[in-house]
Motif scaffolding. Structure first.
Motif, PDB file in Angstrom:
ATOM      1  N   LYS A 122       1.258  -1.317   0.131  1.00  0.00           N
ATOM      2  CA  LYS A 122       0.052   0.017  -0.063  1.00  0.00           C
ATOM      3  C   LYS A 122       0.882   1.350   0.187  1.00  0.00           C
ATOM      4  N   PHE A 123       1.918   0.986   1.026  1.00  0.00           N
ATOM      5  CA  PHE A 123       2.746   2.357   0.610  1.00  0.00           C
ATOM      6  C   PHE A 123       4.427   2.138   0.347  1.00  0.00           C
ATOM      7  N   THR A 124       4.875   1.664  -1.062  1.00  0.00           N
ATOM      8  CA  THR A 124       5.421   1.419  -1.791  1.00  0.00           C
ATOM      9  C   THR A 124       6.938   2.683  -1.424  1.00  0.00           C
ATOM     10  N   THR A 125       6.174   3.185  -1.619  1.00  0.00           N
ATOM     11  CA  THR A 125       7.646   4.724  -1.803  1.00  0.00           C
ATOM     12  C   THR A 125       7.930   4.386   0.075  1.00  0.00           C
ATOM     13  N   HIS A 126       7.199   4.981   1.057  1.00  0.00           N
ATOM     14  CA  HIS A 126       7.725   4.611   1.904  1.00  0.00           C
ATOM     15  C   HIS A 126       7.911   3.394   3.024  1.00  0.00           C
ATOM     16  N   TYR A 127       8.482   2.081   2.102  1.00  0.00           N
ATOM     17  CA  TYR A 127       8.271   1.674   2.354  1.00  0.00           C
ATOM     18  C   TYR A 127       9.805   1.120   2.864  1.00  0.00           C
ATOM     19  N   PRO A 128      10.662   1.436   2.402  1.00  0.00           N
ATOM     20  CA  PRO A 128      12.164   1.815   2.626  1.00  0.00           C
ATOM     21  C   PRO A 128      13.157   2.259   4.282  1.00  0.00           C
ATOM     22  N   ASN A 129      11.809   3.211   4.479  1.00  0.00           N
ATOM     23  CA  ASN A 129      11.626   4.695   5.708  1.00  0.00           C
ATOM     24  C   ASN A 129      11.373   3.817   6.834  1.00  0.00           C
ATOM     25  N   ILE A 130      10.097   2.846   6.466  1.00  0.00           N
ATOM     26  CA  ILE A 130       9.536   2.371   7.454  1.00  0.00           C
ATOM     27  C   ILE A 130      10.021   1.712   7.280  1.00  0.00           C
ATOM     28  N   VAL A 131      10.138   0.531   7.464  1.00  0.00           N
ATOM     29  CA  VAL A 131      10.545  -0.661   7.285  1.00  0.00           C
ATOM     30  C   VAL A 131      12.022  -1.207   7.316  1.00  0.00           C
ATOM     31  N   THR A 132      12.903  -0.654   8.355  1.00  0.00           N
ATOM     32  CA  THR A 132      13.947  -0.669   8.612  1.00  0.00           C
ATOM     33  C   THR A 132      14.169  -2.239   9.534  1.00  0.00           C
ATOM     34  N   GLU A 187      -5.898  -3.442  -2.598  1.00  0.00           N
ATOM     35  CA  GLU A 187      -5.277  -2.895  -3.440  1.00  0.00           C
ATOM     36  C   GLU A 187      -3.987  -4.374  -4.424  1.00  0.00           C
ATOM     37  N   THR A 188      -4.284  -5.442  -3.935  1.00  0.00           N
ATOM     38  CA  THR A 188      -4.190  -6.062  -5.057  1.00  0.00           C
ATOM     39  C   THR A 188      -4.422  -5.912  -6.612  1.00  0.00           C
ATOM     40  N   ARG A 189      -6.067  -5.546  -6.199  1.00  0.00           N
ATOM     41  CA  ARG A 189      -7.283  -6.421  -6.903  1.00  0.00           C
ATOM     42  C   ARG A 189      -6.593  -4.856  -8.188  1.00  0.00           C
ATOM     43  N   ARG A 190      -6.273  -4.084  -7.781  1.00  0.00           N
ATOM     44  CA  ARG A 190      -6.637  -2.193  -8.594  1.00  0.00           C
ATOM     45  C   ARG A 190      -4.776  -2.394  -9.168  1.00  0.00           C
ATOM     46  N   HIS A 191      -4.502  -2.880  -8.351  1.00  0.00           N
ATOM     47  CA  HIS A 191      -2.621  -3.202  -8.899  1.00  0.00           C
ATOM     48  C   HIS A 191      -2.590  -4.772 -10.487  1.00  0.00           C
ATOM     49  N   GLN A 192      -3.673  -5.160  -9.957  1.00  0.00           N
ATOM     50  CA  GLN A 192      -3.752  -6.565 -11.011  1.00  0.00           C
ATOM     51  C   GLN A 192      -4.654  -5.548 -12.066  1.00  0.00           C
ATOM     52  N   ARG A 193      -5.170  -4.798 -11.890  1.00  0.00           N
ATOM     53  CA  ARG A 193      -6.517  -4.721 -13.002  1.00  0.00           C
ATOM     54  C   ARG A 193      -5.260  -2.998 -14.133  1.00  0.00           C
ATOM     55  N   LYS A 194      -4.212  -2.581 -13.281  1.00  0.00           N
ATOM     56  CA  LYS A 194      -3.519  -1.566 -13.847  1.00  0.00           C
ATOM     57  C   LYS A 194      -2.514  -2.263 -14.917  1.00  0.00           C
ATOM     58  N   ILE A 195      -2.118  -3.811 -14.363  1.00  0.00           N
ATOM     59  CA  ILE A 195      -1.005  -3.883 -14.915  1.00  0.00           C
ATOM     60  C   ILE A 195      -2.250  -4.773 -16.255  1.00  0.00           C
ATOM     61  N   LYS A 196      -3.470  -5.464 -16.088  1.00  0.00           N
ATOM     62  CA  LYS A 196      -3.997  -5.932 -17.480  1.00  0.00           C
ATOM     63  C   LYS A 196      -3.611  -4.093 -18.638  1.00  0.00           C
ATOM     64  N   VAL A 197      -4.135  -3.295 -17.641  1.00  0.00           N
ATOM     65  CA  VAL A 197      -4.739  -2.190 -19.050  1.00  0.00           C
ATOM     66  C   VAL A 197      -3.913  -1.409 -19.190  1.00  0.00           C
ATOM     67  N   GLN A 198      -2.885  -1.001 -18.559  1.00  0.00           N
ATOM     68  CA  GLN A 198      -1.664   0.315 -19.010  1.00  0.00           C
ATOM     69  C   GLN A 198      -0.067  -1.026 -19.198  1.00  0.00           C
ATOM     70  N   GLN A 199       0.669   0.151 -19.732  1.00  0.00           N
ATOM     71  CA  GLN A 199       1.534  -0.835 -20.578  1.00  0.00           C
ATOM     72  C   GLN A 199       2.840  -0.156 -18.918  1.00  0.00           C
ATOM     73  N   VAL A 200       2.878  -1.219 -18.148  1.00  0.00           N
ATOM     74  CA  VAL A 200       3.443  -1.426 -16.720  1.00  0.00           C
ATOM     75  C   VAL A 200       4.418  -1.615 -16.936  1.00  0.00           C
ATOM     76  N   PRO A 201       5.914  -1.189 -16.336  1.00  0.00           N
ATOM     77  CA  PRO A 201       7.642  -1.630 -16.713  1.00  0.00           C
ATOM     78  C   PRO A 201       7.414  -2.710 -16.006  1.00  0.00           C
ATOM     79  N   LYS A 210       6.343 -10.796  -6.426  1.00  0.00           N
ATOM     80  CA  LYS A 210       7.412 -11.134  -5.846  1.00  0.00           C
ATOM     81  C   LYS A 210       6.777 -10.285  -4.019  1.00  0.00           C
ATOM     82  N   GLU A 211       6.297  -9.638  -3.850  1.00  0.00           N
ATOM     83  CA  GLU A 211       5.684  -8.584  -3.018  1.00  0.00           C
ATOM     84  C   GLU A 211       4.500  -9.566  -2.846  1.00  0.00           C
ATOM     85  N   ASN A 212       3.163  -9.781  -3.636  1.00  0.00           N
ATOM     86  CA  ASN A 212       2.127  -9.947  -3.834  1.00  0.00           C
ATOM     87  C   ASN A 212       2.110 -11.808  -3.445  1.00  0.00           C
TER      88      ASN A 212
END
Length: 296
Positions: A122-132, A187-201, A210-212
């Motif tokens: 859910k908070f990928t960008t903050h992960y390295p700072n929180i989960v240390t 959140e995982t459902r949103r990511h799955q829809r995003k991967i199917k619809v958009q050109q995700v890197p 991996k996270e899923n």
């Protein structure tokens, strides 16, 4: 042959004790061995030392201690009760202390594992700072402090405090896990829809996969805990609602189910992660090969 009503009532109870002793005696060595192997696999293999695996290894510590102290003390308590020895009460108090401590520690470790997955997805960008590493260490220390407080409350006969603390931990654990997994599912459902619809890197797709996968492992671990605790929960519900004055399920059943969760968890780790499964069963095979010539 005539039997009194009291003797007739004791027969099913004694049979349940014997069955519980047999089950715990058989599973106890596997609980210790498998959990220790999981801990060693995570400790000795750098590629397995993800934050999720490290927290699962910390949970494996509580499971290994359950097999090392909880199950043997339970077996000893039941044997003493069957033999009519008064020392069964002393062993029973010790068993209750250690199992309460490990149960509270397990519940709180589940919160840590679930919280780590929430931040990762859910908070990928903050992960390295929180989960240390330091934050995870502090979290595990707090978990054991709370678990030991419950132990001290029982040892000092502060039963009211113990019930409130244990109740608060249990309710908090249930509410937090339910809320978190609802959020993670969306959140995982949103990511799955995003991967199917958009050109995700591609690197983002691999990271999400991996996270899923780690999330599914924690879901199975939580599911295993829930299934093993169903008899206990049923007893609490019927007692609280007043349907029965005492738990209608034999104590040997729900106590054994509770401790068997410590065997279910490492089996889930091995099933979900090929690297852990390979290391665990390779070590077990080597030990078996070493033991057999020594016996011969």
């Amino acid at each position: 042959m005539a039997t009194t009503e009291g003797d007739t009532a004791k027969v099913p109870l004694e049979v349940s004790y014997i069955i519980a002793i047999i089950i715990n005696t058989i599973t106890c060595p596997f609980v210790v061995l498998l959990n220790v192997q999981v801990i060693m696999a995570v400790k000795t293999r750098p590629r397995l030392q993800t934050n999720s695996n490290i927290l699962l290894a910390c949970l494996a510590v509580t499971d290994a201690l359950t097999g090392l102290l909880g199950q043997p003390s339970y077996i000893l308590m039941r044997i003493f009760q069957l033999s009519g020895l008064s020392s069964s009460k002393t062993v029973g108090r010790f068993h209750f202390n250690v199992t309460t401590t490990f149960a509270v520690a397990s519940w709180l470790h589940l919160i840590l594992v679930t919280f780590e997955r929430l931040i990762a997805i859910k908070f990928t960008t903050h992960y390295p700072n929180i989960v240390t590493g330091n934050n995870m260490t502090m979290g595990v220390i707090v978990v054991w402090i709370i678990a030991l407080i419950c132990n001290f409350c029982h040892a000092l006969k502060l039963y009211l405090v113990l019930y409130y603390v244990a109740g608060l931990v249990g309710i908090s654990c249930i509410l937090f896990i339910v809320f978190t997994y609802v959020v993670l599912y969306r959140e995982t459902r949103r990511h799955q829809r995003k991967i199917k619809v958009q050109q995700v890197p591609q690197d983002e797709v691999e990271r999400f996969t991996k996270e899923n996968k780690a999330l599914k492992t924690t879901v199975l671990v939580v599911g295993g805990v829930i299934i093993c605790l169903l008899p206990v929960c049923f007893c609490l519900i019927v007692v609280v609602t007043g349907l029965y004055r005492f738990c209608p399920i034999n104590g040997s059943i729900w106590q054994t189910c509770n401790m068997l969760n410590s065997l279910v968890n490492p089996l889930i780790y091995c099933w979900r992660q090929k690297a852990i499964r390979k290391l665990v069963f390779t070590h077990c095979r080597r030990r078996t090969q070493v033991v057999q010539p020594a016996i011969q």
